[in-house]
Design an enzyme around this catalytic site. Structure first.
Site, PDB file in Angstrom:
ATOM      1  N   LYS A  48       0.889  -1.240   0.083  1.00  0.00           N
ATOM      2  CA  LYS A  48      -0.024  -0.099   0.070  1.00  0.00           C
ATOM      3  C   LYS A  48       0.804   1.432  -0.045  1.00  0.00           C
ATOM      4  CE  LYS A  48      -3.191  -0.907  -0.688  1.00  0.00           C
ATOM      5  NZ  LYS A  48      -3.754  -1.465  -2.058  1.00  0.00           N
ATOM      6  N   HIS A 108       7.093  -7.279  -2.301  1.00  0.00           N
ATOM      7  CA  HIS A 108       6.913  -6.645  -0.867  1.00  0.00           C
ATOM      8  C   HIS A 108       7.912  -7.122   0.154  1.00  0.00           C
ATOM      9  CE1 HIS A 108       3.579  -4.585  -2.116  1.00  0.00           C
ATOM     10  NE2 HIS A 108       2.645  -5.567  -2.483  1.00  0.00           N
ATOM     11  N   SER A 138      -4.582   2.745   4.209  1.00  0.00           N
ATOM     12  CA  SER A 138      -4.825   2.075   3.161  1.00  0.00           C
ATOM     13  C   SER A 138      -4.821   0.552   3.065  1.00  0.00           C
ATOM     14  CB  SER A 138      -3.671   2.366   2.096  1.00  0.00           C
ATOM     15  OG  SER A 138      -3.828   2.110   1.087  1.00  0.00           O
TER      16      SER A 138
END
Ligand code: A3P
Length: 295
Positions: A48, A108, A138
């Site tokens: 995010k 990530h 988010s």
């Protein structure tokens, strides 16, 4: 070890104490064995933080501002997601293996979990960091609509989950610190979501230089215009509308949600904000990184 098993909720597993989707954990040997190449560019983000945004910027630069070429596939299919594993679909590693060089990949993963070949190959890393408060907000909305991640529970519950790092890909604090500390020892461009928002042209120029591209002013202006939040929200190749509702239910919360700096102010209570600031001070003590949380 499953951290979340309630009902039919997707569960998280763990690798070296970092929560990850269980399917990623199941595929871990393949991920760790991934062979990076010296001409790979790896986009690295905590979830995010503007991954999709920087992917579109990188793709437009790579295609010399040719908007039509960037319509060739949905953004999630243009750059293999290294640790993605959802059989029977091909895994991120398999997709990367089938991709022509030079490759743009994304992850990530926290730095300590990256396959060793990335460090050995001396490839390029493009890290984008977003302030923790907006990331939390988010991620909360994302977990509400993303059927592959655990249900976030209430806002108050999720606030605690995020702070304790018991979310997929682990603690924001450790992720950002880990990558920040490496920025001068590898070929890395470290960017901030808030800077891209404030001065997109300047930040896009940095990416262009880092990628070894030299585009003219008109191309640069095209890239700035094509990567605004409004444009990307309306673009089916970037707004994730091609993902099935069983994966992303955008009737709950759109993938392109608000795209602003400071939405945390609409979510944090005064008490939560004070607590968060204190935890931030403790966890980020000794690091030189500076975030802005409002523009
Ligand atoms: P919000 O939920 O705050 O709106 P990721 O791609 O890493 O999953 O990050 C998604 C976040 O980046 C979402 O934040 C999304 O709206 C925002 N985003 C995506 N494209 C953007 C753009 N062009 N400009 C600003 N924010 C963008």
């Amino acid at each position: 070890m499953a951290l979340t098993t309630a009902g039919t909720q997707p569960s998280l597993g763990e690798v070296a104490g970092i929560p990850l989707p269980a399917t990623t954990v199941d595929n871990w040997p393949q991920i760790q064995g991934f062979k990076a190449q010296s001409d790979d560019l790896l986009i690295c983000t905590y979830p995010k933080s503007g991954t999709t945004w920087i992917q579109e910027i990188v793709d437009l630069i790579g295609q010399s501002g040719d908007v039509d070429k960037c319509q060739r596939a949905a953004i999630q299919h243009r750059h293999p997601f290294l640790e993605w594993a959802r059989p029977p679909q091909p895994s991120g590693v398999e997709k990367a293996g089938a991709m022509p060089r030079p490759r743009v990949l994304r992850t990530h993963l926290p730095a300590q979990l990256l396959p060793p070949s990335f460090w050995e190959s001396n490839c390029k890393f493009l890290y984008v960091a977003r302030n923790a408060k907006d990331c939390l907000v988010s991620y909360y909305h994302f977990q509400r609509m993303n059927r592959t991640l655990p249900d976030p529970g209430t806002w108050d519950q999720y606030f605690e989950t995020f702070i304790s790092g018991k979310v997929a890909w682990g603690s924001w604090f450790e992720h950002v610190r880990g990558w920040w500390e490496l920025r001068d020892s590898v070929r890395m461009l470290f960017l901030f979501y808030e800077d891209i928002k404030r001065n997109p042209k300047q930040e896009i120029q940095k990416v262009m230089k880092f990628m070894g591209k030299n585009l003219d002013g008109a191309m640069l202006d095209t890239i700035v215009q094509e990567t605004t939040f409004e444009k990307m929200k309306a673009n089916p190749m970037t707004n994730r509308s091609t993902a099935p509702k069983t994966v992303l239910d955008q009737s709950i919360s759109p993938f392109m949600r608000k795209g602003i700096v400071g939405d945390w102010k609409n979510h944090f209570t005064v008490a939560q904000n004070e607590r968060f600031d204190e935890i931030y001070r403790q966890k980020m003590k000794g690091t030189s990184i500076n975030f802005c949380t409002e523009l």
